[in-house]
Structure formats: structure tokens, C-alpha cells
Design a protein around this motif. Structure first.
Motif, PDB file in Angstrom:
ATOM      1  N   UNK A   1      -6.873  -8.199 -18.407  1.00 19.75           N
ATOM      2  CA  UNK A   1      -7.094  -7.409 -17.539  1.00 19.75           C
ATOM      3  C   UNK A   1      -6.268  -5.436 -18.512  1.00 19.75           C
ATOM      4  N   UNK A   2      -6.906  -4.730 -17.404  1.00 19.30           N
ATOM      5  CA  UNK A   2      -6.372  -3.350 -17.476  1.00 19.30           C
ATOM      6  C   UNK A   2      -5.699  -3.049 -17.651  1.00 19.30           C
ATOM      7  N   UNK A   3      -4.188  -3.048 -16.469  1.00 18.32           N
ATOM      8  CA  UNK A   3      -3.018  -2.711 -16.147  1.00 18.32           C
ATOM      9  C   UNK A   3      -1.980  -2.769 -17.599  1.00 18.32           C
TER      10      UNK A   3
ATOM     11  N   UNK B   1      -9.789  -0.696   0.402  1.00 17.30           N
ATOM     12  CA  UNK B   1      -9.073  -0.347   1.029  1.00 17.30           C
ATOM     13  C   UNK B   1      -7.402  -0.778   1.640  1.00 17.30           C
TER      14      UNK B   1
ATOM     15  N   UNK C   1      -3.527 -12.281  -9.899  1.00 18.07           N
ATOM     16  CA  UNK C   1      -3.329 -11.224  -9.399  1.00 18.07           C
ATOM     17  C   UNK C   1      -1.487 -11.841  -9.949  1.00 18.07           C
TER      18      UNK C   1
ATOM     19  N   UNK D   1     -10.205   7.636  -5.908  1.00 15.62           N
ATOM     20  CA  UNK D   1      -9.345   6.612  -5.246  1.00 15.62           C
ATOM     21  C   UNK D   1      -8.946   5.425  -5.661  1.00 15.62           C
ATOM     22  N   UNK D   2      -9.505   4.441  -5.891  1.00 15.99           N
ATOM     23  CA  UNK D   2      -9.653   2.726  -6.010  1.00 15.99           C
ATOM     24  C   UNK D   2      -9.662   2.407  -7.416  1.00 15.99           C
ATOM     25  N   UNK D   3      -8.562   2.557  -8.190  1.00 17.86           N
ATOM     26  CA  UNK D   3      -8.541   1.169  -8.770  1.00 17.86           C
ATOM     27  C   UNK D   3      -9.455   0.274  -9.291  1.00 17.86           C
ATOM     28  N   UNK D   4     -10.453   0.413 -10.270  1.00 18.13           N
ATOM     29  CA  UNK D   4     -11.815  -0.367 -11.027  1.00 18.13           C
ATOM     30  C   UNK D   4     -11.175  -1.864 -10.234  1.00 18.13           C
ATOM     31  N   UNK D   5     -10.150  -2.408 -10.981  1.00 14.85           N
ATOM     32  CA  UNK D   5      -9.384  -3.595 -11.205  1.00 14.85           C
ATOM     33  C   UNK D   5      -9.483  -4.424  -9.420  1.00 14.85           C
ATOM     34  N   UNK D   6      -8.451  -3.192  -8.184  1.00 11.65           N
ATOM     35  CA  UNK D   6      -8.249  -3.728  -6.854  1.00 11.65           C
ATOM     36  C   UNK D   6     -10.105  -3.629  -6.221  1.00 11.65           C
TER      37      UNK D   6
ATOM     38  N   UNK E   1      -8.640  -5.191  -0.755  1.00 16.59           N
ATOM     39  CA  UNK E   1      -8.567  -4.734  -1.871  1.00 16.59           C
ATOM     40  C   UNK E   1      -7.042  -6.071  -2.538  1.00 16.59           C
TER      41      UNK E   1
ATOM     42  N   UNK F   1       2.081   1.883  -3.619  1.00 12.52           N
ATOM     43  CA  UNK F   1       0.939   2.126  -4.283  1.00 12.52           C
ATOM     44  C   UNK F   1       0.711   3.542  -4.024  1.00 12.52           C
TER      45      UNK F   1
ATOM     46  N   UNK G   1      -2.631   1.476 -13.074  1.00  8.47           N
ATOM     47  CA  UNK G   1      -2.392  -0.035 -13.186  1.00  8.47           C
ATOM     48  C   UNK G   1      -3.214  -0.099 -11.761  1.00  8.47           C
ATOM     49  N   UNK G   2      -3.415  -1.434 -11.292  1.00  9.36           N
ATOM     50  CA  UNK G   2      -3.538  -2.112  -9.966  1.00  9.36           C
ATOM     51  C   UNK G   2      -2.964  -1.934  -9.077  1.00  9.36           C
ATOM     52  N   UNK G   3      -3.296  -1.988  -7.753  1.00  7.90           N
ATOM     53  CA  UNK G   3      -2.363  -1.662  -6.373  1.00  7.90           C
ATOM     54  C   UNK G   3      -1.228  -2.628  -6.459  1.00  7.90           C
TER      55      UNK G   3
ATOM     56  N   UNK H   1       0.675  -1.505   0.015  1.00  5.37           N
ATOM     57  CA  UNK H   1      -0.184  -0.198  -0.031  1.00  5.37           C
ATOM     58  C   UNK H   1       1.275   1.468   0.003  1.00  5.37           C
TER      59      UNK H   1
END
Lengths: 142, 398
Positions: free
Chosen positions: A39-41, B394, A122, B330-335, B397, A14, A63-65, A11
Motif C-alpha cells: 500500500x502507500x504507508x 471518519x 490492515x 483531511x482523510x488519507x486516501x487509503x482510509x 474508516x 491519528x 500513512x493511513x489512520x 482516532x
């Protein structure tokens, strides 16, 4: 590494990724886009190599976390390494994701992904930035 | 409603990705198994009993489709692999030879890739031009804007009945009436509308309609191309081979079968067609109006709760289709999707195959939930409880 530490590292990178912007003198950098077809990264990576040493890396994109934090940690760990050292590091990281023997010491914060294999969907997110940077490293002619 | 018919729903999942594909009731699976177990033979033969039965069932499925969309003749129903193949057949088999250089095709920025790329490809191959009908402030298509976009060179309007991200329903009947008065063809992408509401091709008067079986409780790999008979007669087969030819001796002497078989070369997806026929029976046993009404009530129930959550950006507060697209600030849709997945809730994150929509709405990715008749208010409650807790989201995720 316990679950809380893992989460904290991921986190932290991120929310405050290092070098997440297009570099100022981007013409001095090699560029690669890396994206995840399932996916969409979508990440753009910029890397500056001189005398076989990785001098600098930046990244940008959406991109995702997991992908974003993994890219930030990768950048932190790769700057200053020779191409050979970088490839060894990446190999270690990949072995960790694939549940093969690997050297914990060199990975430091990247160890936060040491149980990501439990979430198969993931795993690729964590590896995505490495996939991109390998394309440049493998093509690099000193 | 009817949850107990769906084996997948016994797996403790909440399935909110029905715009991507729907779950299959046991009745459809049994019907397909029955074909494979009890009369598995090729169609269009009939030299022995089980083959005759196969042929009968396959053609009966076609008749069920005809009735379902109220087509005039059974020859107007072509089985394809799905909406994508249907639209490509229309583009390459009909419009490729019909359109001339600089003729215009009208689509919109909110079409699915399957109703964009065949036309882009046509522009690249024969010099016709793809133009966009401007959308209004809500990203809807209005008849007024269609009128504004039409020029003397417009020959075709290709639109989804209901779109797959914003879920807005287009006034297809009115557009078609206007189009035909100006000698313009209308192709309807029915992938998101046919499964959810009564479709009457005679009433809509569209020239071609494409839809998929798997989005309406049928199997994957089967879909339909409907076309007015006189237009299908002009549609060149893309695939040549068995089952579609009458006779051939040399390249100069090829004789093809009549509709619909001329456009179904090769061994068809027999189990798929029979399964689709059963899916239609299944939907009709509930009633399309009842399905539509129930989905609307589900959507309203969900929207009323979602709009109270301050950190959500909902792309389509109003929509006719049972689709809600939104982002968590503030949170990416995929997360968010991964977070919901931890609670066995299946939702979709991404651009949903509508890659040019971002230019219209200014948002690249979103979360999409889409309902079908087997979803319940209690499932929506479970989903809302998770979405309501941003702090939990948060933490969980990753």
C-alpha cells in the motif's frame, strides 16, 4: 476493550499523533524509513538511544489512520524502555496481531489493535512502525 | 450492460478498479477451459490432431488482434506477457541499438511506470536522454507543447494513448504526423485506451503499440506488441530458445524464424492468447463505439454528483477516459478505500504506478475509480451515498 474505546484511541492518536515531526537535532538520532510495499504507508522514524535506553523517538511521513496511530502509540510506549524491554514489548504486540498468547498489561493503548487480525489487509499497517524500529534495535551495538 | 456474463459480479461487489484490471466474462473463461480440457497441446507442432487445432486457435487469436487494431499484416502482432513486456522489448530490442548518445526520448510526467522505467534504463545504459513534454494547466499533452519540446536530437516520442491516473486522451494521430515529418518514432502505450475505444494503427500511424489482455476482459499474462513490419524486422529478440530458431550449429551460425515467431521464444501463453481472442470477440459483439459512449455517460453521471460534494478535491473533472481521481479532504486516501471496502466497493488508493506525476500535480496519492461497460449508474449511486457522508467515513474508516 469494546469497539468504541478502540475507535476512540485510534482516532485520537491519528488526529493528534505524538512526536510527529522531524526532531530538531536530527543528527543525534538514528533514522529508518519503513514502508508498506502493498500500500502507500510511508514513515520515517527517528530514534535516540543512550546507555541502552530509548531516550526519544519521532516520526514523520504519510500513512493511513492505522499506521499513524499505531506509530504514535508505539512511541508513547517505548520511550524510557531498555532495548531488551522494547524488544519484549514488540514481541508481545506481534503475538497479539498473530493471535498468539501475549501479555495484555504491557501493551496498554496498543490493545486497540487486538482485533485487527480480522482485517488482514490492515494488520501490516498496524505493525509497520514496529518493523521499522526493529531494524534499528536489532542493529544496535551498545 | 452485460452484467450477467460476469461470474465475479455475482459476488455482491461493486468493482471500480478497471484501470488496474477488468473482470472476465464467462465466454472468455469457457474458451480457455475448452483449450485446457479438449485440445491441450503445444503450439507450432501439428503432428497430431489436437496439436494442429491448438496451432490453429493460437494463430486465429493473432488474426483477431490484427483485425481489432486494424494492423496491415498478421506478422505485425507479437504476443507478449503484457504492456510492460511489450514496451521493454521495444526499448531493449530496437531503440537500444538505434539511439546514440545524447539522442532524446520524449515522455511526460503522467506516464505509467511501464512507459518511464524502460526509457530511464535506456538512458542509464546507452547515454540517450529522457526529456519531458511540458503538460498544460490541465496536465494534458498538446501538439503545441510537443512541437516546443522537440529538438534536432529527438528520436522518439513515447506516450500513453490515455493516461492511467488523469484519464486524459492524447492527440496521438496529430503527434505522430508531426513526429514522422521530423524523423521521430512514436511508441504508444495503449494499456488504458485500447480496451475502451476503437484503435486503428493504420489511421494513428504509430510505429509501435503495446497493450494488455487483462485490462480488456482477457486473461492475465497475455498482451500484445504491435509494430510496423519493417521495424519489427529490425527488433532483436531478447529471449532466445525454442520456437524462435530455424537452425543452429554453433554460435556463429544462428538462424531465426520469421516474424512473428522470432519474437515469441518458448512455449507461448496459448490459453492466454486464445482467451484474448475470445475477449476481442466479446468486446466487438457489444461494439467499441458503444462501450466508449456508455463509459462516457457513466463518467459524466458520476462527475455531476461528485462535484457537488464540497470536501472532495477532484484531480480530473474533465477527462476522456473513464477514470476519476480524487481525494477526500483531511482523510488519507487509503482510509477512504478501506471504508468503501467495508461495503464491498473496490477502488484503488495510491500513486497508481505514476510515481513522477506527483511532481506535476503536487499530490502524491489519490483515490481512483475507473469504469468499464459492466458498471451501472445504480452502482455509482451506492458509491456516492457512502462518499457523501463524511462523518460516517471518519468513524468507519478504521
Amino acid at each position: 476493550m469494546d469497539e468504541d474505546t478502540r475507535r476512540e484511541i485510534i482516532l485520537d492518536h491519528y488526529n493528534n499523533p505524538i512526536h510527529k515531526k522531524v526532531p530538531n537535532n536530527k543528527e543525534e538520532y538514528e533514522f529508518v524509513n519503513t514502508n508498506n510495499s502493498s500500500c502507500i504507508d510511508n514513515l520515517d522514524i527517528y530514534i535516540k538511544i543512550k546507555d541502552n535506553i530509548i531516550k526519544d523517538i519521532y516520526f514523520d511521513g504519510e500513512a493511513c489512520a492505522i499506521s499513524t496511530s499505531s506509530c504514535s502509540i508505539m512511541i508513547h510506549n517505548l520511550i524510557g524502555k531498555t532495548i531488551k524491554e522494547a524488544k519484549e514489548y514488540i514481541n508481545n504486540f506481534q503475538n497479539m496481531l498473530d493471535e498468539l498468547p501475549y501479555n495484555e498489561e504491557v501493551l496498554n493503548e496498543a490493545l486497540a489493535y487486538n482485533n485487527i487480525y480480522k482485517q488482514n489487509n490492515r494488520k501490516h499497517c498496524a505493525y509497520l512502525p514496529y518493523e521499522g524500529i526493529l531494524k534499528i534495535l536489532n542493529n544496535y551495538q551498545s | 450492460m452485460n452484467q450477467s456474463d460476469f461470474p465475479m459480479l455475482k459476488k455482491d461487489i461493486i468493482y471500480f478498479d478497471n484501470a488496474a484490471t477488468t473482470l472476465k466474462p464467462k465466454q472468455v473463461l469457457d474458451k480457455m477451459n475448452d483449450y485446457y480440457e479438449n485440445y491441450s497441446a503445444n503450439a507450432h507442432r501439428g503432428d497430431y490432431d489436437i496439436s494442429f487445432k491448438t496451432d490453429q486457435e493460437y494463430e486465429l487469436a493473432r488474426e483477431k488482434v490484427r483485425k481489432f487494431i486494424n494492423a496491415r499484416e498478421v506478422e505485425e502482432i507479437i504476443f507478449t506477457s503484457g504492456t510492460t513486456e511489450s514496451l521493454n522489448m521495444v526499448a531493449n530490442g530496437f531503440f537500444k541499438k538505434y539511439l546514440e548518445e545524447n539522442d532524446e526520448i520524449l515522455i511526460t510526467m503522467s506516464e505509467h511506470a511501464s512507459n518511464v522505467l524502460p526509457w530511464f534504463h535506456l538512458q542509464n545504459t546507452n547515454g540517450c536522454l529522457v526529456k519531458f513534454i511540458p503538460l498544460d494547466a490541465n496536465h494534458y499533452v498538446t501538439l503545441e507543447n510537443v512541437k516546443k519540446a522537440v529538438t534536432p536530437r529527438t528520436k522518439l516520442i513515447a506516450l500513453a494513448g490515455i493516461t492511467n491516473v488523469l484519464g486524459d486522451e492524447r492527440p496521438i494521430k496529430e503527434i505522430t504526423e508531426f513526429a514522422h515529418a521530423h524523423n521521430i518514432f512514436v511508441v504508444m502505450d495503449g494499456a488504458q485506451s485500447v480496451p475502451h475505444k476503437k484503435t486503428d494503427v493504420c489511421d494513428l500511424d504509430v510505429d509501435f503499440l503495446a497493450f494488455s489482455g487483462h485490462k480488456m476482459c482477457g486473461p492475465t499474462g497475455i498482451g500484445v506488441l504491435y509494430g510496423k513490419k519493417q521495424l519489427l524486422e529490425e527488433l532483436d529478440p531478447i529471449n532466445m530458445g525454442g520456437g524462435m530458431n530455424e537452425s543452429f550449429d554453433d554460435p556463429q551460425n544462428l538462424y531465426f524464424k520469421d516474424l512473428p515467431h522470432r519474437l515469441e521464444a518458448g512455449t507461448p501463453n496459448i490459453a492466454g492468447a486464445i482467451g484474448l481472442g475470445q475477449a476481442i470477440d466479446y468486446l466487438q459483439s457489444i461494439g467499441m463505439d458503444k462501450i466508449n459512449e456508455y463509459e462516457k455517460s457513466l463518467r459524466k453521471y458520476a462527475i455531476d454528483k461528485l462535484i457537488k460534494i464540497p470536501y472532495l478535491d477532484i484531480l480530473n473533472i474533465e477527462a476522456d477516459g473513464a477514470i476519476i481521481s480524487f481525494n477526500v479532504n483531511d482523510i488519507f486516501s487509503q482510509d477512504v478505500a478501506y471504508y468503501l471496502n467495508k461495503y464491498n466497493i473496490c477502488v484503488r488508493a495510491g500513486n497508481h504506478c505514476a510515481k513522477i506525476l506527483k511532481n506535476e500535480v503536487g499530490i502524491k496519492n489519490s483515490l481512483r475509480i475507473s469504469f468499464y461497460f459492466y458498471n451501472t449508474k445504480s452502482e455509482i449511486d451506492d458509491f456516492i451515498e457512502l462518499i457523501k457522508n463524511k462523518e460516517k467515513m471518519k468513524v468507519e474508516m478504521i
